[in-house]
Design a protein around this motif. Structure first.
Motif, PDB file in Angstrom:
ATOM      1  N   ALA A  61       0.862  -1.179   0.000  1.00 21.77           N
ATOM      2  CA  ALA A  61       0.000   0.000   0.000  1.00 21.77           C
ATOM      3  C   ALA A  61       0.898   1.228   0.000  1.00 21.77           C
ATOM      4  CB  ALA A  61      -0.918  -0.001   1.224  1.00 21.77           C
ATOM      5  N   GLY A  62       1.160   1.757  -1.179  1.00 19.64           N
ATOM      6  CA  GLY A  62       2.124   2.841  -1.318  1.00 19.64           C
ATOM      7  C   GLY A  62       1.776   4.085  -0.529  1.00 19.64           C
ATOM      8  N   SER A  63       0.533   4.524  -0.612  1.00 18.68           N
ATOM      9  CA  SER A  63       0.132   5.736   0.096  1.00 18.68           C
ATOM     10  C   SER A  63       0.272   5.571   1.599  1.00 18.68           C
ATOM     11  CB  SER A  63      -1.310   6.108  -0.263  1.00 18.68           C
ATOM     12  OG  SER A  63      -1.436   6.367  -1.648  1.00 18.68           O
ATOM     13  N   SER A  64      -0.200   4.448   2.110  1.00 19.84           N
ATOM     14  CA  SER A  64      -0.091   4.197   3.545  1.00 19.84           C
ATOM     15  C   SER A  64       1.359   4.089   3.976  1.00 19.84           C
ATOM     16  CB  SER A  64      -0.842   2.912   3.907  1.00 19.84           C
ATOM     17  OG  SER A  64      -2.228   3.060   3.715  1.00 19.84           O
ATOM     18  N   GLN A  65       2.172   3.437   3.135  1.00 17.77           N
ATOM     19  CA  GLN A  65       3.586   3.302   3.453  1.00 17.77           C
ATOM     20  C   GLN A  65       4.264   4.664   3.516  1.00 17.77           C
ATOM     21  OE1 GLN A  65       5.588   0.300   1.133  1.00 17.77           O
ATOM     22  NE2 GLN A  65       7.586   1.291   1.361  1.00 17.77           N
ATOM     23  N   ALA A  66       3.913   5.533   2.569  1.00 19.60           N
ATOM     24  CA  ALA A  66       4.511   6.867   2.550  1.00 19.60           C
ATOM     25  C   ALA A  66       4.119   7.661   3.788  1.00 19.60           C
ATOM     26  CB  ALA A  66       4.075   7.613   1.284  1.00 19.60           C
ATOM     27  N   VAL A  67       2.840   7.580   4.173  1.00 20.37           N
ATOM     28  CA  VAL A  67       2.381   8.312   5.362  1.00 20.37           C
ATOM     29  C   VAL A  67       3.035   7.766   6.618  1.00 20.37           C
ATOM     30  CG1 VAL A  67       0.372   8.751   6.818  1.00 20.37           C
ATOM     31  CG2 VAL A  67       0.198   9.026   4.337  1.00 20.37           C
ATOM     32  N   LEU A  68       3.094   6.441   6.731  1.00 18.73           N
ATOM     33  CA  LEU A  68       3.687   5.827   7.918  1.00 18.73           C
ATOM     34  C   LEU A  68       5.145   6.252   8.087  1.00 18.73           C
ATOM     35  CD1 LEU A  68       3.213   2.229   9.163  1.00 18.73           C
ATOM     36  CD2 LEU A  68       5.532   3.081   8.875  1.00 18.73           C
ATOM     37  N   LEU A 113      -7.288 -13.940  -0.507  1.00 15.06           N
ATOM     38  CA  LEU A 113      -6.519 -13.524  -1.687  1.00 15.06           C
ATOM     39  C   LEU A 113      -7.081 -12.225  -2.269  1.00 15.06           C
ATOM     40  CD1 LEU A 113      -6.003 -16.978  -3.437  1.00 15.06           C
ATOM     41  CD2 LEU A 113      -4.279 -15.590  -2.264  1.00 15.06           C
ATOM     42  N   TRP A 114      -8.400 -12.106  -2.336  1.00 16.11           N
ATOM     43  CA  TRP A 114      -9.002 -10.859  -2.818  1.00 16.11           C
ATOM     44  C   TRP A 114      -8.589  -9.694  -1.931  1.00 16.11           C
ATOM     45  CZ3 TRP A 114     -11.450  -9.737  -7.236  1.00 16.11           C
ATOM     46  CH2 TRP A 114     -12.018 -10.771  -7.997  1.00 16.11           C
ATOM     47  N   ALA A 115      -8.584  -9.906  -0.627  1.00 16.20           N
ATOM     48  CA  ALA A 115      -8.262  -8.820   0.302  1.00 16.20           C
ATOM     49  C   ALA A 115      -6.776  -8.476   0.291  1.00 16.20           C
ATOM     50  CB  ALA A 115      -8.697  -9.205   1.721  1.00 16.20           C
ATOM     51  N   ALA A 116      -5.925  -9.491   0.184  1.00 14.84           N
ATOM     52  CA  ALA A 116      -4.485  -9.272   0.315  1.00 14.84           C
ATOM     53  C   ALA A 116      -3.925  -8.388  -0.793  1.00 14.84           C
ATOM     54  CB  ALA A 116      -3.755 -10.617   0.325  1.00 14.84           C
ATOM     55  N   PHE A 117      -4.494  -8.484  -1.982  1.00 11.99           N
ATOM     56  CA  PHE A 117      -3.933  -7.769  -3.127  1.00 11.99           C
ATOM     57  C   PHE A 117      -4.854  -6.661  -3.641  1.00 11.99           C
ATOM     58  CE2 PHE A 117      -2.075 -12.069  -3.256  1.00 11.99           C
ATOM     59  CZ  PHE A 117      -0.737 -11.720  -3.166  1.00 11.99           C
ATOM     60  N   LEU A 118      -5.767  -6.219  -2.780  1.00 12.19           N
ATOM     61  CA  LEU A 118      -6.702  -5.172  -3.185  1.00 12.19           C
ATOM     62  C   LEU A 118      -6.025  -3.806  -3.096  1.00 12.19           C
ATOM     63  CD1 LEU A 118      -9.580  -4.518  -4.089  1.00 12.19           C
ATOM     64  CD2 LEU A 118     -10.209  -4.288  -1.679  1.00 12.19           C
ATOM     65  N   VAL A 119      -5.641  -3.273  -4.230  1.00 12.65           N
ATOM     66  CA  VAL A 119      -5.081  -1.923  -4.326  1.00 12.65           C
ATOM     67  C   VAL A 119      -5.779  -1.215  -5.484  1.00 12.65           C
ATOM     68  CG1 VAL A 119      -2.840  -2.540  -3.348  1.00 12.65           C
ATOM     69  CG2 VAL A 119      -3.193  -2.745  -5.806  1.00 12.65           C
ATOM     70  N   ASP A 120      -5.455   0.053  -5.653  1.00 10.87           N
ATOM     71  CA  ASP A 120      -6.125   0.830  -6.697  1.00 10.87           C
ATOM     72  C   ASP A 120      -6.061   0.146  -8.058  1.00 10.87           C
ATOM     73  OD1 ASP A 120      -6.717   2.878  -4.886  1.00 10.87           O
ATOM     74  OD2 ASP A 120      -4.802   3.863  -5.238  1.00 10.87           O
TER      75      ASP A 120
END
Length: 247
Positions: A61-68, A113-120
């Motif tokens: 999760a790029g956005s979350s990673q950047a904020v963290l 699997l659906w949840a693990a890779f759910l990104v934009d």
């Protein structure tokens, strides 16, 4: 079951998986600058090289990673940094609601699997597939084809940024490439008046509410755009049903 029957059952799934891979190959370049920047930022936040790789692999999760990493670099407590990253990723709740009815009959492992890779990008790629009416009987293999194209590449770019990206300044702000790729994917899908107005309303609301704390303006903008789209669709539906047709 005979070998021939097994091959007949797996062939469509393989075809759907390959289609998912091809669908997302064009998105790989957009991950390069953002992944490099996030890898460098993670190291500068004190996570270390392998910690940066682990964060990219498990969070995806790029956005979350950047904020963290921004919060950690600013000296914020770990719990506050993690909660801030989760708030930024609340838009995934909107995506989850959109696909929940379609995967209601899926097994627990399939839902994981659906949840693990759910990104934009995986979400909008799957929506593009649905709009074309392709692989309706094999949505998960297509989705996994998208995921297994983007996820390893994201981890690789973060790893390069973490181990060899010290010369890459985080001030470059190259993360704009991800939103641009998302816009490029969404715009061709806006075909009805309700969809166009929903996207426009959500975009305008997102800009106006950008300053809300912890990026919650994005969630409000999503809800607002969705409500506008539903309202427009309802009004257009009522307009097309004439009194004569009702009788």
């Amino acid at each position: 079951m005979s070998i021939g029957e097994i091959k007949a059952n797996t062939a469509p799934s393989r075809s759907a998986f390959r289609a998912g891979v091809l669908e997302c190959l064009a998105l790989i370049p957009s991950y390069v600058p953002f992944g490099l920047v996030c890898g460098v930022a993670s190291v500068q936040a004190g996570l270390g090289e392998w910690g940066a790789v682990a964060l990219a692999a498990f969070a995806f999760a790029g956005s979350s990673q950047a904020v963290l990493t921004q919060f950690l670099s600013g000296g914020a407590p770990l719990m506050i940094a993690v909660l801030s990253g989760l708030v930024v990723n609340l838009r995934m709740a909107v995506y989850s609601a959109a696909i929940s009815q379609r995967i209601a009959g899926a097994s627990r492992m399939e839902r994981v699997l659906w949840a693990a890779f759910l990104v934009d990008q995986t979400f909008i790629s799957n929506e593009a597939r649905r709009s074309r009416g392709e692989y309706e009987d094999h949505p998960l293999p297509f989705y996994l084809g998208c995921a297994f194209t983007l996820w390893p590449w994201w981890v690789l770019m973060n790893a390069i940024g973490a181990f060899a990206g010290a010369k890459l300044p985080t001030s470059w702000q190259l993360d704009f490439t991800i939103p641009l790729s998302f816009v490029a994917m969404v715009v061709p899908l806006l075909k009805s008046r309700g969809q166009i107005l929903a996207a426009s309303a959500g975009g305008v609301a997102g800009v106006m509410l950008y300053a809300m704390p912890l990026k919650t303006g994005l969630i409000v903008a999503c809800v607002f755009g969705t409500c506008v789209g539903m309202l427009v669709d309802t009004m257009l539906t009522k307009r097309t049903v004439s009194p004569g047709a009702a009788r």
